[in-house]
Design a protein around this motif. Sequence first.
Motif: not given
Length: 226
Positions: A175-176, A179, A223-224, A226
């Motif tokens: 995720a980081d 982003a 995670q992708i 959310g």
Amino acid sequence: MDGVIAAMKGGAGRVELCSSLSEGGLTPSAGLMHAAAALPIDCYAMIRPRSGLFEFSTAEANIMIADIATAQKAGLAGVVLGAQDAEGWLNIPLLKQMMDAAEGLGTTLHRVIDVVPDPLMALNQAMDLGFDRVLTSGAEPFAQDGAKLIGQMVKQAAGRIVIMPGCGLTAANVADVMAATGVQEVHASCNVRVLGGVAFSDFDPPNGRFETSQQKVRAMVDQILG
């Protein structure tokens, strides 16, 4: 084949089909291509006849052209390929041949882009050649370390080609990285090491072989999304 099914059940949107995960992925067999094409998930065959870097002999180039034809006949969605010349740049003549052979298939330029002298120039060449997608770690061992260059690639591509980071991505960092770079797709092996049985010869790699983990795929997908 078990790895493809694990990825599919884990929620992957597409699979890079290959053999020999312990060597970074090599060309899958014709039988595996045909079996994977029957599944309800897009599969792209890795076109890489051996491990090591990507300067290929004429004989190896001919094998890759034939393997692309096999992927076509099997009904796969696409191929993943790349090649360097003797100076380390993209081998444009060979890549043109391979792209012609892959007409009608989806095409991804693999991490050869991470080992050429100028990845941003290579990105322009990939777009000129007609690739749909570039797989990259940002010219670093791991994509999380190459996030700055990956972000530059996204800006340079401006939607003309998909930039897909890969190598080192996990549920803990994906995720980081997304982003930080602005990418919409990611690539990950999501593998686990499986130790083999003791035998009189080296039938198993000494440190074990790698297999795709459904649980790791699912954790990353969660995670992708959310």
